[in-house]
Write a protein that holds these residues in place. Structure first.
Motif, PDB file in Angstrom:
ATOM      1  N   VAL A  17       0.842  -1.204   0.000  1.00 42.51           N
ATOM      2  CA  VAL A  17       0.000   0.000   0.000  1.00 42.51           C
ATOM      3  C   VAL A  17       0.874   1.249   0.000  1.00 42.51           C
ATOM      4  O   VAL A  17       0.640   2.192  -0.758  1.00 42.51           O
ATOM      5  N   VAL A  18       1.913   1.261   0.846  1.00 38.84           N
ATOM      6  CA  VAL A  18       2.822   2.414   0.922  1.00 38.84           C
ATOM      7  C   VAL A  18       3.526   2.612  -0.424  1.00 38.84           C
ATOM      8  O   VAL A  18       3.621   3.735  -0.922  1.00 38.84           O
ATOM      9  N   PHE A  20       2.466   1.702  -3.352  1.00 35.57           N
ATOM     10  CA  PHE A  20       1.473   2.184  -4.320  1.00 35.57           C
ATOM     11  C   PHE A  20       1.219   3.672  -4.137  1.00 35.57           C
ATOM     12  O   PHE A  20       1.163   4.423  -5.109  1.00 35.57           O
ATOM     13  N   LEU A  21       1.102   4.109  -2.875  1.00 33.63           N
ATOM     14  CA  LEU A  21       0.856   5.531  -2.591  1.00 33.63           C
ATOM     15  C   LEU A  21       2.031   6.381  -3.047  1.00 33.63           C
ATOM     16  O   LEU A  21       1.842   7.448  -3.638  1.00 33.63           O
ATOM     17  N   VAL A  22       3.250   5.905  -2.802  1.00 31.47           N
ATOM     18  CA  VAL A  22       4.447   6.651  -3.219  1.00 31.47           C
ATOM     19  C   VAL A  22       4.464   6.783  -4.739  1.00 31.47           C
ATOM     20  O   VAL A  22       4.737   7.866  -5.271  1.00 31.47           O
ATOM     21  N   ASP A  23       4.148   5.696  -5.448  1.00 26.56           N
ATOM     22  CA  ASP A  23       4.103   5.732  -6.916  1.00 26.56           C
ATOM     23  C   ASP A  23       3.021   6.713  -7.385  1.00 26.56           C
ATOM     24  O   ASP A  23       3.249   7.494  -8.310  1.00 26.56           O
ATOM     25  N   ALA A  24       1.857   6.665  -6.748  1.00 27.30           N
ATOM     26  CA  ALA A  24       0.758   7.550  -7.135  1.00 27.30           C
ATOM     27  C   ALA A  24       1.153   9.011  -6.931  1.00 27.30           C
ATOM     28  O   ALA A  24       0.901   9.848  -7.795  1.00 27.30           O
ATOM     29  N   ILE A  25       1.782   9.303  -5.778  1.00 25.26           N
ATOM     30  CA  ILE A  25       2.209  10.677  -5.492  1.00 25.26           C
ATOM     31  C   ILE A  25       3.243  11.122  -6.520  1.00 25.26           C
ATOM     32  O   ILE A  25       3.204  12.262  -7.003  1.00 25.26           O
ATOM     33  N   ARG A  26       4.165  10.218  -6.869  1.00 24.02           N
ATOM     34  CA  ARG A  26       5.204  10.547  -7.857  1.00 24.02           C
ATOM     35  C   ARG A  26       4.565  10.871  -9.214  1.00 24.02           C
ATOM     36  O   ARG A  26       4.936  11.848  -9.868  1.00 24.02           O
TER      37      ARG A  26
END
Length: 50
Positions: A17-18, A20-26
């Protein structure tokens, strides 16, 4: 033993999940940068013509 498997799965799920969130933010950050660059370039071009 079952308790450790549940904890391990929870840690792996949290890491996924973390990540995925980092990728989404990037991706969102890059999209914002690209949009800003396009807007600035467009403004500069329109100002040069007028």
């Amino acid at each position: 033993m079952g308790k450790w498997i549940v904890i391990l799965l929870g840690v792996i799920f949290a890491a996924a999940v973390v990540g995925f969130l980092v990728d989404a933010i990037r991706v969102i950050a890059w999209a914002v940068v690209v949009v800003l660059a396009v807007v600035l370039a467009f403004q500069m071009l329109t100002k040069k013509k007028s």
